[in-house]
Design an enzyme around this catalytic site. Sequence first.
Site, PDB file in Angstrom:
ATOM      1  N   THR A  32       0.834  -1.198   0.000  1.00 26.65           N
ATOM      2  CA  THR A  32       0.000   0.000   0.000  1.00 26.65           C
ATOM      3  C   THR A  32       0.865   1.243   0.000  1.00 26.65           C
ATOM      4  O   THR A  32       2.054   1.213   0.333  1.00 26.65           O
ATOM      5  CB  THR A  32      -0.890   0.063   1.273  1.00 26.65           C
ATOM      6  OG1 THR A  32      -0.042   0.245   2.412  1.00 26.65           O
ATOM      7  CG2 THR A  32      -1.707  -1.184   1.459  1.00 26.65           C
ATOM      8  N   VAL A  63      -8.327   4.644   5.795  1.00 25.18           N
ATOM      9  CA  VAL A  63      -8.867   3.287   5.658  1.00 25.18           C
ATOM     10  C   VAL A  63      -8.360   2.694   4.355  1.00 25.18           C
ATOM     11  O   VAL A  63      -8.655   3.214   3.272  1.00 25.18           O
ATOM     12  CB  VAL A  63     -10.412   3.290   5.668  1.00 25.18           C
ATOM     13  CG1 VAL A  63     -10.939   1.862   5.496  1.00 25.18           C
ATOM     14  CG2 VAL A  63     -10.946   3.909   6.954  1.00 25.18           C
ATOM     15  N   LYS A 134      -1.020 -12.707  16.716  1.00 19.51           N
ATOM     16  CA  LYS A 134      -1.934 -13.676  17.329  1.00 19.51           C
ATOM     17  C   LYS A 134      -1.888 -14.991  16.579  1.00 19.51           C
ATOM     18  O   LYS A 134      -1.912 -16.064  17.189  1.00 19.51           O
ATOM     19  CB  LYS A 134      -3.361 -13.115  17.326  1.00 19.51           C
ATOM     20  CG  LYS A 134      -4.401 -14.112  17.833  1.00 19.51           C
ATOM     21  CD  LYS A 134      -5.790 -13.506  17.879  1.00 19.51           C
ATOM     22  CE  LYS A 134      -6.800 -14.544  18.383  1.00 19.51           C
ATOM     23  NZ  LYS A 134      -8.156 -13.966  18.535  1.00 19.51           N
ATOM     24  N   HIS A 265      29.436   6.234  45.553  1.00 17.51           N
ATOM     25  CA  HIS A 265      28.244   5.500  45.983  1.00 17.51           C
ATOM     26  C   HIS A 265      27.031   6.417  46.101  1.00 17.51           C
ATOM     27  O   HIS A 265      26.320   6.435  47.098  1.00 17.51           O
ATOM     28  CB  HIS A 265      28.498   4.772  47.297  1.00 17.51           C
ATOM     29  CG  HIS A 265      29.612   3.774  47.230  1.00 17.51           C
ATOM     30  ND1 HIS A 265      29.598   2.720  46.351  1.00 17.51           N
ATOM     31  CD2 HIS A 265      30.790   3.700  47.892  1.00 17.51           C
ATOM     32  CE1 HIS A 265      30.710   2.011  46.497  1.00 17.51           C
ATOM     33  NE2 HIS A 265      31.455   2.599  47.420  1.00 17.51           N
ATOM     34  N   GLU A 317      36.918   6.648  38.152  1.00 18.20           N
ATOM     35  CA  GLU A 317      36.157   5.732  37.296  1.00 18.20           C
ATOM     36  C   GLU A 317      35.591   6.450  36.070  1.00 18.20           C
ATOM     37  O   GLU A 317      35.617   5.924  34.960  1.00 18.20           O
ATOM     38  CB  GLU A 317      35.005   5.092  38.081  1.00 18.20           C
ATOM     39  CG  GLU A 317      35.427   4.098  39.149  1.00 18.20           C
ATOM     40  CD  GLU A 317      35.737   2.741  38.576  1.00 18.20           C
ATOM     41  OE1 GLU A 317      35.571   2.529  37.362  1.00 18.20           O
ATOM     42  OE2 GLU A 317      36.159   1.863  39.373  1.00 18.20           O
TER      43      GLU A 317
END
Length: 501
Positions: A32, A63, A134, A265, A317
């Site tokens: 489409t 539609v 489904k 932390h 870090e």
Amino acid sequence: MQKRALVSVSDKTGVVEFARQLVEAGWEVLSTGGTLNALSGAGLPVTPVADVTGFPEILDGRVKTLHPNIHGGILARRDEGHLAELERHQIAPIDLVCVNLYPFRETVESGAAFDDVIENIDIGGPAMIRAAAKNHAGVLVLVDPADYPLALQAEVSPEERRRLAAKAFGHTAAYDAAITRYLNGDQPGFPAQVTLELSRVGDLRYGENPHQPASVYRVGNERGPVLDAQVLSGKPMSFNNYADTDAAWALVQEFSEPACVAVKHANPCGVAVGESARAAWERARDADTLSVYGGIVALNRPLDLDAAQAMRGTFLEVVIAPEVSEEALDWLRARKPDLRVLRAAQDRSGRLEYRPLVGGLLAQQRDNRVWDDICAEVVTKRQPTEQEWQDLGFAWRVTKHARSNNVVLARGGVTVGVGAGAVSRIWAAERAVQNAGEAARGAVLASEAFFPYDDVVRLAASAGVTAVLQPGGAKRDPENVAAANELGLSMVFTGSRHFRH
């Protein structure tokens, strides 16, 4: 019987080549709209869906596939009863549905008008995807170009079909969640139902500990400065790196002047402002050289070579900044190859934050209150000096982001003692005073919540603190004020509590 595939996609990545391979394998391809034009324009034999339905697209394309000849062909079980019913109605089965949806999120992000956004809510696409998912035992459903090669296999296992069906339902569920979030907008209060659209950004080596698997996810189409930061150098980010870097970045954004935040932390251990990124870093580092080791550092100014070189000798870090100069990056790559160097991304996070519970989530608005919104009230005889006011504002910004219970001591735009995550207010104060040592003399003290007793005030005075800031609101506020007056301290009530758990 010739196999039939319905191909109609908004994301046309690889779709022409995929359709060509289907045709070469003997499939009939239905399509489409724009996909039909793309495939026929590439010289491929394609059957328009309108030829299958016997009905043209109507309502400006709203539609076109909502028809029994399409959905009957998708939903029919491949058993004698359903196939016979299809034959009676002259409906041919559809064996593959390759569909992804109108670009709703992209339209929202473009800033399009409401009516344009609504037009990009797909109706027929989700219906076809859900129908195929489904009936996945008989229909292959593809929503991701990465899965296109599966359709060309001689056989697709039931387990693989089920995985694709789950992916398809996830695709439509996330789409609906995005629509719901958009329509809810910034309405006050909390909706009765919230569907979180989470998409995996990547897997992590492990979680907080090595025995915990972990991944990082994005909420909807939101962007976060750490989540979307560019890792310019160093090892991949870990679970704890993400959490701590996010905390460091949130705090450093509280400051307009050059600032540096060191976090360990999830708690700030060294925070400072300075004339430059290097000066701010050196002051934050020196605030707690023990805790900053192995920590996370955030800057609100570009990380230049001068600042990078000042980090020599300190194991870190992560370092995150809004920009990183090429000279700084080259220097860090050569001397600290494991250090994660991040360039922060733009923050487009939402107004809500979530905390997990077993079986649920807590949701709250972010704590976006800033110092300029605070209605500070001096409640003692002694007024803070100009320098104390500056330090109280600085300390308030830190206490807002430290874990409760917390107490912060600061002087001259640098933290000198932080006590955070304590189960009692006096323990938090004792830890902050202990960390500060002699540096507590002439410092100010800030607390994110009120004092239930006057013990914190008396401890602060004994350590040499000269001004105290707290929300107020305790039953014993008069005792706290009286103690401050007795000991010659200034005390400021903010009227604004900032618990952080």
